[in-house]
Design an enzyme around this catalytic site. Structure first.
Site, mmCIF file in Angstrom:
data_model
loop_
_atom_site.group_PDB
_atom_site.id
_atom_site.type_symbol
_atom_site.label_atom_id
_atom_site.label_comp_id
_atom_site.label_asym_id
_atom_site.label_seq_id
_atom_site.Cartn_x
_atom_site.Cartn_y
_atom_site.Cartn_z
ATOM 1 N N ASP A 202 0.863 -1.191 0.000
ATOM 2 C CA ASP A 202 0.000 0.000 0.000
ATOM 3 C C ASP A 202 0.897 1.238 0.000
ATOM 4 O O ASP A 202 2.121 1.127 -0.141
ATOM 5 C CB ASP A 202 -0.970 -0.024 1.197
ATOM 6 C CG ASP A 202 -2.320 0.594 0.821
ATOM 7 O OD1 ASP A 202 -2.334 1.777 0.454
ATOM 8 O OD2 ASP A 202 -3.344 -0.113 0.872
ATOM 9 N N HIS A 276 -3.083 3.056 -4.556
ATOM 10 C CA HIS A 276 -2.481 2.549 -3.302
ATOM 11 C C HIS A 276 -1.046 2.077 -3.515
ATOM 12 O O HIS A 276 -0.599 1.135 -2.856
ATOM 13 C CB HIS A 276 -3.330 1.401 -2.731
ATOM 14 C CG HIS A 276 -4.619 1.852 -2.109
ATOM 15 N ND1 HIS A 276 -4.703 2.384 -0.844
ATOM 16 C CD2 HIS A 276 -5.894 1.878 -2.593
ATOM 17 C CE1 HIS A 276 -5.967 2.694 -0.563
ATOM 18 N NE2 HIS A 276 -6.704 2.412 -1.614
ATOM 19 N N ASP A 353 -8.724 -0.879 -6.140
ATOM 20 C CA ASP A 353 -9.647 0.017 -5.438
ATOM 21 C C ASP A 353 -9.110 1.447 -5.371
ATOM 22 O O ASP A 353 -7.910 1.680 -5.399
ATOM 23 C CB ASP A 353 -9.889 -0.488 -4.011
ATOM 24 C CG ASP A 353 -8.587 -0.623 -3.221
ATOM 25 O OD1 ASP A 353 -7.586 -1.074 -3.794
ATOM 26 O OD2 ASP A 353 -8.579 -0.255 -2.036
ATOM 27 N N GLU A 354 -10.054 2.365 -5.276
ATOM 28 C CA GLU A 354 -9.792 3.757 -4.913
ATOM 29 C C GLU A 354 -8.640 4.378 -5.702
ATOM 30 O O GLU A 354 -7.828 5.111 -5.143
ATOM 31 C CB GLU A 354 -9.494 3.850 -3.409
ATOM 32 C CG GLU A 354 -10.664 3.390 -2.560
ATOM 33 C CD GLU A 354 -10.370 3.431 -1.061
ATOM 34 O OE1 GLU A 354 -11.283 3.827 -0.324
ATOM 35 O OE2 GLU A 354 -9.268 3.049 -0.638
ATOM 36 N N TYR A 445 -16.502 -4.611 7.804
ATOM 37 C CA TYR A 445 -15.282 -3.810 7.911
ATOM 38 C C TYR A 445 -14.893 -3.662 9.387
ATOM 39 O O TYR A 445 -15.472 -2.880 10.135
ATOM 40 C CB TYR A 445 -15.460 -2.458 7.206
ATOM 41 C CG TYR A 445 -14.873 -2.516 5.807
ATOM 42 C CD1 TYR A 445 -15.120 -3.619 4.995
ATOM 43 C CD2 TYR A 445 -14.044 -1.512 5.318
ATOM 44 C CE1 TYR A 445 -14.564 -3.716 3.733
ATOM 45 C CE2 TYR A 445 -13.478 -1.602 4.044
ATOM 46 C CZ TYR A 445 -13.745 -2.707 3.267
ATOM 47 O OH TYR A 445 -13.187 -2.815 2.020
ATOM 48 N N ASP A 447 -12.268 -2.516 10.681
ATOM 49 C CA ASP A 447 -11.491 -1.336 11.107
ATOM 50 C C ASP A 447 -12.420 -0.240 11.625
ATOM 51 O O ASP A 447 -11.961 0.722 12.237
ATOM 52 C CB ASP A 447 -10.630 -0.797 9.964
ATOM 53 C CG ASP A 447 -11.429 -0.436 8.724
ATOM 54 O OD1 ASP A 447 -12.401 -1.156 8.412
ATOM 55 O OD2 ASP A 447 -11.087 0.563 8.063
ATOM 56 N N THR A 492 -5.493 -1.584 8.804
ATOM 57 C CA THR A 492 -4.753 -1.297 10.036
ATOM 58 C C THR A 492 -4.177 0.123 10.110
ATOM 59 O O THR A 492 -3.201 0.341 10.822
ATOM 60 C CB THR A 492 -3.613 -2.323 10.229
ATOM 61 O OG1 THR A 492 -2.726 -2.227 9.093
ATOM 62 C CG2 THR A 492 -4.127 -3.735 10.367
ATOM 63 N N GLU A 493 -4.775 1.066 9.394
ATOM 64 C CA GLU A 493 -4.274 2.444 9.545
ATOM 65 C C GLU A 493 -4.190 2.835 11.017
ATOM 66 O O GLU A 493 -3.227 3.458 11.449
ATOM 67 C CB GLU A 493 -5.204 3.441 8.836
ATOM 68 C CG GLU A 493 -5.132 3.429 7.332
ATOM 69 C CD GLU A 493 -6.247 2.590 6.735
ATOM 70 O OE1 GLU A 493 -6.606 1.544 7.324
ATOM 71 O OE2 GLU A 493 -6.751 2.974 5.660
HETATM 72 C C1 ACM Z 1 -11.087 -0.861 0.243
HETATM 73 O O1 ACM Z 1 -11.619 -0.827 1.363
HETATM 74 N N1 ACM Z 1 -10.492 0.211 -0.248
HETATM 75 C C2 ACM Z 1 -11.124 -2.063 -0.565
#
Ligand code: ACM
Length: 637
Positions: A202, A276, A353-354, A445, A447, A492-493
């Site tokens: 990442d 990422h 993603d993103e 999720y 997190d 895990t940010e």
């Molecule tokens: C994600 O949560 N960006 C896959």
């Protein structure tokens, strides 16, 4: 000696030698069928386990032997085909069609314990269930002298609902050691998870040794240690040491893959591209389409994206690999070849993603690529990238999996989709006859905060245990042939160490385990939560961390027509009481009990609340400023 037993699947009790001993049948995930019997099995002083000694059985017998030895202090011997052994782990000589590859039958009578399965994996899961039938002291790392080593008589038949029962572990945002990954595997298999998704790369770190690209781990694996609120950290100065992080050597990965395999777990590796990818870009700026990439540094939690306009984000630094750069495909070909060699699992996850597109929009080479390939927009540019990657992955004998963004601009043939922005991407992919794993933010999720943000370390969203328990991987009307299963994701940010990781996983990973293993019709919140509380007692003995957030009240603030603050306190756990104060002192069960919505006294500044079950405090002491509640109420108006 008197005995009483509850009906199948209920928490039983046993009155034994004048004292009450809990002998719960409280297995998570809930088995397919549980028929409680009368009586119990008493563990002998010398414990003989009769079991096949083929190599695949090593962990099955080893696990049972180790756990029994360390907590009971008794002698445990494993012997092949031992006659009249008190415990037998038997592989069926003819397949029991009801069980498949992972199912088992567990029979506990006063005389013996017998687990039967078609395959070692089934026996492994049977042993996991059996261990949950033992008294909670089985979790003790030292000999528990006062335990009453009995197991309730029961007949269990069990098998999983889904073949893909996953947990995603983000080892990129914060690095976790090889020993911690092994601990994670040990923890997940107790609840019959069989898939570990390792998010290996990442913006904050590249965690996998790749031969021929040494900078990925000499540069890309390291950043500056920061603590506080990730995403808002100050940009590191040049003199701050970049010594925080780490990576796995290829030898480490081989060891982890074997460790997982021995425990019937597949590892799904994820290399997250084209977004990422800052750690890769910093290591090899030539992979970027942006010239100033050679000034970038691996992210240490400073802001690099502007999310204020929604998804995709606006990148403040270009954290993408350029889809118009042939060197990128050459780089990824070499990486995928090594990943394919290292990880025997049939899928390789390549993220997707993103991915911010604002740098791509300005890039001349990408404009030329669009003309040449007839690509109409940035989604089609990413789709072009994904399709090329899918061919590379297929050339290594593997299948590509990606986050649901890979649907945009057209899904690559053969690609499997991991649906995270809800389940709609998964439904669409299944309609297109692609394989799907469901892991929606709405339910899975881990997190996200599990109680109110006034207490929890701050994250931008919440997911409480009861909502997690509603996770249903198979939507109505979707062909089940395409839904491989489900998984929960632990980013895990904000997870700085393994203790906190445990806090984030448990109890929510119990709920997901039940969603992916147990028959849909067997799910029942009240029964589930009673079992969760039994697990909490076990975790206390094992000295494992878990979140008590489920016991925290749920605050709802509104403004009355007269602009007064009106506070409602909800709860996830029915059998508990909420006590409160407005005078800044600490409430206990002698304080006012919450029964109806509260209007704070005129000059009050703080609402303090705490929850009890009877006289036992279960929730945390929460200090909620009334100004915070007023501001929430005003936002809702
Ligand atoms: C994600 O949560 N960006 C896959």
């Amino acid at each position: 000696m008197k005995k009483c037993f509850a009906l199948a699947g209920l928490i039983g009790c046993l009155i034994c030698q004048g004292q009450t001993t809990q002998t719960p049948i409280a297995i998570i995930p809930e088995p397919v069928s549980v028929i409680a019997g009368a009586g119990y099995f008493t563990l002998p002083q010398n414990i003989v386990i009769s079991a096949d000694v083929q190599p695949a059985m090593k962990e099955v017998t080893g696990l049972l032997k180790e756990r029994l030895t360390q907590s009971t202090g008794r002698t445990v011997t494993v012997l092949p085909a031992a006659k009249d052994a008190p415990i037998s782990l038997l592989l069926n000589t003819a397949d029991d069609n009801a069980l498949g590859n992972e199912g088992y039958r567990l029979s506990v009578s006063a005389k013996s314990i017998v687990v039967r399965a078609n395959k070692p994996a089934g026996l492994f899961y049977g042993v996991q269930s059996l261990l949950q039938l033992f008294p909670k002291e089985i979790e003790s790392a030292t000999v528990a002298r006062n335990a009453n080593w009995i197991v309730p008589c029961v007949e269990i038949m069990d098998k999983p609902r889904f073949g893909w029962r996953g947990l995603m572990f983000d080892v990129a945002r914060h690095f976790f050691t090889k020993a911690e990954v092994k601990q994670f595997i040990d923890d997940m298999v107790r609840y019959k998870y069989n898939l570990l998704h390792l998010h290996l790369t990442d913006d904050e770190g590249w965690r996998l040794e790749i031969k021929g690209f040494p900078r990925l781990t000499s540069i890309g694996a390291w950043n500056v240690k920061k603590e506080g609120y990730f995403g808002t950290f100050s940009a590191p100065t040049a003199d701050e040491p970049r010594t925080y992080g780490g990576f796995y050597t290829q030898e480490d990965i081989k060891e982890l893959v074997q460790y997982a395999k021995d425990r019937f777990v597949n590892i799904l590796p994820e290399i997250d591209v084209p977004g990422h990818s800052l750690a890769a870009v910093v290591s090899y700026p030539v992979l970027s389409g942006t010239p100033e990439a050679n000034t970038y540094r691996v992210r240490s939690g400073e802001e690099i994206m502007d999310w204020s306009h929604g998804a995709p984000p606006i990148a403040l630094v270009d954290n993408t690999l350029s889809p118009a750069n042939e060197k990128v495909y050459d780089f990824l070909d070499k990486i995928i070849a090594q990943v394919a060699q290292l990880f025997p699992f049939e899928y390789i996850h390549l993220g997707g993603d993103e991915c911010p597109k604002n740098y791509w929009e300005k890039n001349e080479a990408i404009k030329q690529l669009m003309q040449k390939e007839g690509l109409k927009n940035m989604e089609e540019v990413q789709s072009y990238f994904e399709k090329r990657l899918e061919k590379i992955v297929a050339s290594k004998g593997k299948k590509l999996m990606g986050w649901d963004e890979i649907l945009e601009g057209g899904l690559a043939p053969g690609a499997a989709v991991m649906s995270w922005r809800g389940i709609k991407g998964g439904i669409e992919a299944a309609k297109q006859k692609h394989e799907v794993v469901m892991s929606p933010t709405t339910y899975a999720y881990l997190d996200y905060m599990q109680a109110d943000g006034i207490t929890e370390p701050r994250v931008y969203a919440s997911l409480r245990l009861n909502k997690t328990y509603e996770f249903e991987p198979l939507p109505d009307g979707v062909d089940p042939a395409y839904i491989k299963g489900g998984q929960a994701n632990l980013w895990t940010e904000q997870v700085y160490n393994y203790r906190y990781l445990q806090y984030m996983l448990w109890p929510r990973a119990f709920a997901i385990a039940e969603s992916v293993w147990s028959p849909k019709e067997k799910k029942n919140w009240t029964h589930f939560f009673a079992k969760v509380e039994k697990q909490f007692e076990r975790f206390d003995i094992a000295e494992k961390k878990y979140s008590p957030g489920v016991y925290d009240p749920i605050f709802t603030a509104k403004l009355t027509a007269g602009n007064e603050l009106r506070i409602e306190l909800g709860k996830e756990v029915a059998e508990m009481d909420i006590y409160y104060s407005f005078d800044n002192t600490f409430p206990d069960y002698f304080y006012p009990k919450y029964t109806t919505a509260l209007i704070p006294p005129k000059d009050a500044v703080m609402l303090k609340v705490v929850t009890y079950k009877g006289k036992k405090q279960v929730g945390r002491m929460i200090a909620m400023p009334l100004s915070e509640l007023r501001s929430r109420a005003e936002k809702k108006k």
